[in-house]
Design an enzyme around this catalytic site. Structure first.
Site, PDB file in Angstrom:
ATOM      1  N   ASN A   9      64.989  18.749  51.243  1.00  0.00           N
ATOM      2  CA  ASN A   9      64.592  20.120  50.731  1.00  0.00           C
ATOM      3  C   ASN A   9      65.204  21.295  51.112  1.00  0.00           C
ATOM      4  O   ASN A   9      64.758  21.559  52.370  1.00  0.00           O
ATOM      5  CB  ASN A   9      62.780  20.496  50.661  1.00  0.00           C
ATOM      6  CG  ASN A   9      62.547  21.624  50.059  1.00  0.00           C
ATOM      7  OD1 ASN A   9      64.121  22.307  49.027  1.00  0.00           O
ATOM      8  ND2 ASN A   9      62.038  22.364  50.099  1.00  0.00           N
ATOM      9  N   TRP A  10      66.409  21.313  51.061  1.00  0.00           N
ATOM     10  CA  TRP A  10      67.568  22.168  51.565  1.00  0.00           C
ATOM     11  C   TRP A  10      67.261  23.520  50.826  1.00  0.00           C
ATOM     12  O   TRP A  10      67.760  25.313  52.188  1.00  0.00           O
ATOM     13  CB  TRP A  10      68.824  21.980  50.884  1.00  0.00           C
ATOM     14  CG  TRP A  10      69.354  20.634  51.328  1.00  0.00           C
ATOM     15  CD1 TRP A  10      69.252  20.162  52.019  1.00  0.00           C
ATOM     16  CD2 TRP A  10      71.306  20.852  51.418  1.00  0.00           C
ATOM     17  NE1 TRP A  10      70.315  18.935  52.883  1.00  0.00           N
ATOM     18  CE2 TRP A  10      71.334  19.589  51.813  1.00  0.00           C
ATOM     19  CE3 TRP A  10      72.294  21.185  51.197  1.00  0.00           C
ATOM     20  CZ2 TRP A  10      72.380  19.020  52.327  1.00  0.00           C
ATOM     21  CZ3 TRP A  10      73.709  20.839  51.136  1.00  0.00           C
ATOM     22  CH2 TRP A  10      73.571  19.934  52.160  1.00  0.00           C
ATOM     23  N   LYS A  11      65.973  23.861  50.391  1.00  0.00           N
ATOM     24  CA  LYS A  11      65.584  25.397  49.952  1.00  0.00           C
ATOM     25  C   LYS A  11      67.129  25.881  49.592  1.00  0.00           C
ATOM     26  O   LYS A  11      67.938  25.750  49.436  1.00  0.00           O
ATOM     27  CB  LYS A  11      64.326  25.900  51.131  1.00  0.00           C
ATOM     28  CG  LYS A  11      63.479  24.638  51.587  1.00  0.00           C
ATOM     29  CD  LYS A  11      62.575  25.397  52.465  1.00  0.00           C
ATOM     30  CE  LYS A  11      61.640  24.497  53.509  1.00  0.00           C
ATOM     31  NZ  LYS A  11      60.183  25.430  53.337  1.00  0.00           N
ATOM     32  N   HIS A  95      56.034  23.570  45.194  1.00  0.00           N
ATOM     33  CA  HIS A  95      56.278  23.548  46.001  1.00  0.00           C
ATOM     34  C   HIS A  95      55.574  25.396  46.722  1.00  0.00           C
ATOM     35  O   HIS A  95      55.104  25.831  46.134  1.00  0.00           O
ATOM     36  CB  HIS A  95      57.769  24.232  46.600  1.00  0.00           C
ATOM     37  CG  HIS A  95      57.872  23.966  48.648  1.00  0.00           C
ATOM     38  ND1 HIS A  95      57.742  25.110  48.706  1.00  0.00           N
ATOM     39  CD2 HIS A  95      58.694  23.001  48.901  1.00  0.00           C
ATOM     40  CE1 HIS A  95      57.562  25.329  50.058  1.00  0.00           C
ATOM     41  NE2 HIS A  95      58.351  23.712  50.459  1.00  0.00           N
ATOM     42  N   GLU A  97      56.296  28.032  48.552  1.00  0.00           N
ATOM     43  CA  GLU A  97      57.001  28.676  48.721  1.00  0.00           C
ATOM     44  C   GLU A  97      57.003  28.953  46.838  1.00  0.00           C
ATOM     45  O   GLU A  97      57.406  30.356  47.309  1.00  0.00           O
ATOM     46  CB  GLU A  97      58.715  28.272  49.327  1.00  0.00           C
ATOM     47  CG  GLU A  97      58.117  28.094  50.580  1.00  0.00           C
ATOM     48  CD  GLU A  97      59.264  27.360  51.801  1.00  0.00           C
ATOM     49  OE1 GLU A  97      59.893  27.166  50.751  1.00  0.00           O
ATOM     50  OE2 GLU A  97      58.984  26.929  52.377  1.00  0.00           O
ATOM     51  N   SER A 210      57.407  20.579  58.808  1.00  0.00           N
ATOM     52  CA  SER A 210      58.554  20.138  60.157  1.00  0.00           C
ATOM     53  C   SER A 210      58.257  19.062  60.849  1.00  0.00           C
ATOM     54  O   SER A 210      57.909  18.263  61.796  1.00  0.00           O
ATOM     55  CB  SER A 210      56.995  20.796  61.951  1.00  0.00           C
ATOM     56  OG  SER A 210      57.017  22.364  60.966  1.00  0.00           O
TER      57      SER A 210
HETATM   58  P1  PGA Z   1      59.955  22.096  56.673  1.00  0.00           P
HETATM   59  O1  PGA Z   1      59.808  22.571  55.456  1.00  0.00           O
HETATM   60  O2  PGA Z   1      59.880  20.344  56.761  1.00  0.00           O
HETATM   61  O3  PGA Z   1      61.604  22.354  56.840  1.00  0.00           O
HETATM   62  O4  PGA Z   1      58.978  22.191  57.927  1.00  0.00           O
HETATM   63  C1  PGA Z   1      59.018  21.044  54.698  1.00  0.00           C
HETATM   64  C2  PGA Z   1      58.942  21.979  53.392  1.00  0.00           C
HETATM   65  O5  PGA Z   1      59.077  22.819  53.133  1.00  0.00           O
HETATM   66  O6  PGA Z   1      59.357  21.060  52.188  1.00  0.00           O
END
Ligand code: PGA
Length: 246
Positions: A9-11, A95, A97, A210
């Site tokens: 997931n590049w966000k 997600h 976010e 993470s």
């Molecule tokens: P992260 O994000 O691996 O940077 O903790 C995971 C995610 O939000 O999908």
């Protein structure tokens, strides 16, 4: 056993120059195939170019969100059909976010997951508790309630994935303990079977939050962990490949 799914997931990260990272992942997998299914979910602006860059490769393309409607007056939104048209095969929905920053409710997430299925995409439906909810002993109750509300009725077998993403572990550099992950995934499996029947028995449950090259092997071998949703560590080919190879 079905192959685990490792999704990046590049966000809101990635410009044209970063397509080289996706291409490097595809090249490595062409040379030495992975046991895992691999996907990258770039920002929408890169979807079409990445589809071209990854054409014929073992890396599937995914969106990060979709609107529930196929088209219409929804400025700034992108439909599941548009993602499919741009070459996507999967889409992340719900997600944390999006839930936190855009007020997405379980019902909205369920509608997005239905839209994904309608468009022929595999939705990755995300759930996860806050630090306060975990500290209050409510983690399992919260995530199972999110599953009940966010997985639409009538999901077919092999058509979707669930991602357990404890909000406090995302981008934090720390993860739950192995016991906590196993307990969460076991509870999620039960909740999935309850709301989706046989489809809930086979849907992969990814862990996210993470995941890094140095903890991926440990996490991926845990019971009911059917893959990983990887944020920060998916941006560089070397890190993402190390997780895929784990
Ligand atoms: P992260 O994000 O691996 O940077 O903790 C995971 C995610 O939000 O999908």
């Amino acid at each position: 056993m079905t192959a685990p799914l490792i999704a990046g997931n590049w966000k809101m990260n990635g410009l044209g120059k970063d397509l080289a990272e996706a291409r490097a992942v595809a090249d490595s997998l062409a040379e030495t195939p992975a046991r895992a299914r691999v996907a990258i979910c770039p920002p929408a602006t890169l979807l079409a170019r990445m589809a071209e860059a990854l054409a014929g490769s073992a890396v599937a393309l995914g969106g990060q969100d979709c609107h529930a409607e196929p088209s219409g007056a929804f400025t700034g939104d992108i439909s599941a059909e548009m993602l499919a048209d741009a070459g996507a095969r999967l889409v992340i929905v719900g997600h944390s976010e999006r839930r936190a920053g855009h007020g997405e409710t379980d019902a909205m997430v369920a509608a997005k997951a239905s839209a994904a299925t309608r468009a022929g995409l595999e939705p990755i439906v995300c759930v996860g508790e806050t630090r306060a909810q975990r500290d209050a002993g409510q983690a399992l109750e919260v995530i199972c309630r999110q599953v009940a509300g966010s997985i639409p009725a009538g999901m077919a077998e092999g058509s979707f994935a669930l991602a357990y993403e404890p909000i406090w572990a995302i981008g934090a550099g720390s993860t739950p303990t192995s016991d906590e992950i196993v307990a969460a995934h076991a509870a999620l499996r039960e909740a999935l079977v309850e709301c989706a029947g046989s489809a809930g028995r086979t849907a992969p449950i990814l862990y996210g939050g993470s995941v890094k090259p140095d903890n991926a092997a440990e996490i991926l071998k845990l019971a009911e962990v059917g893959g990983a949703l990887v944020g920060g560590a998916s941006l560089r080919a070397a890190d993402f490949l190390a997780i895929i190879r784990a």
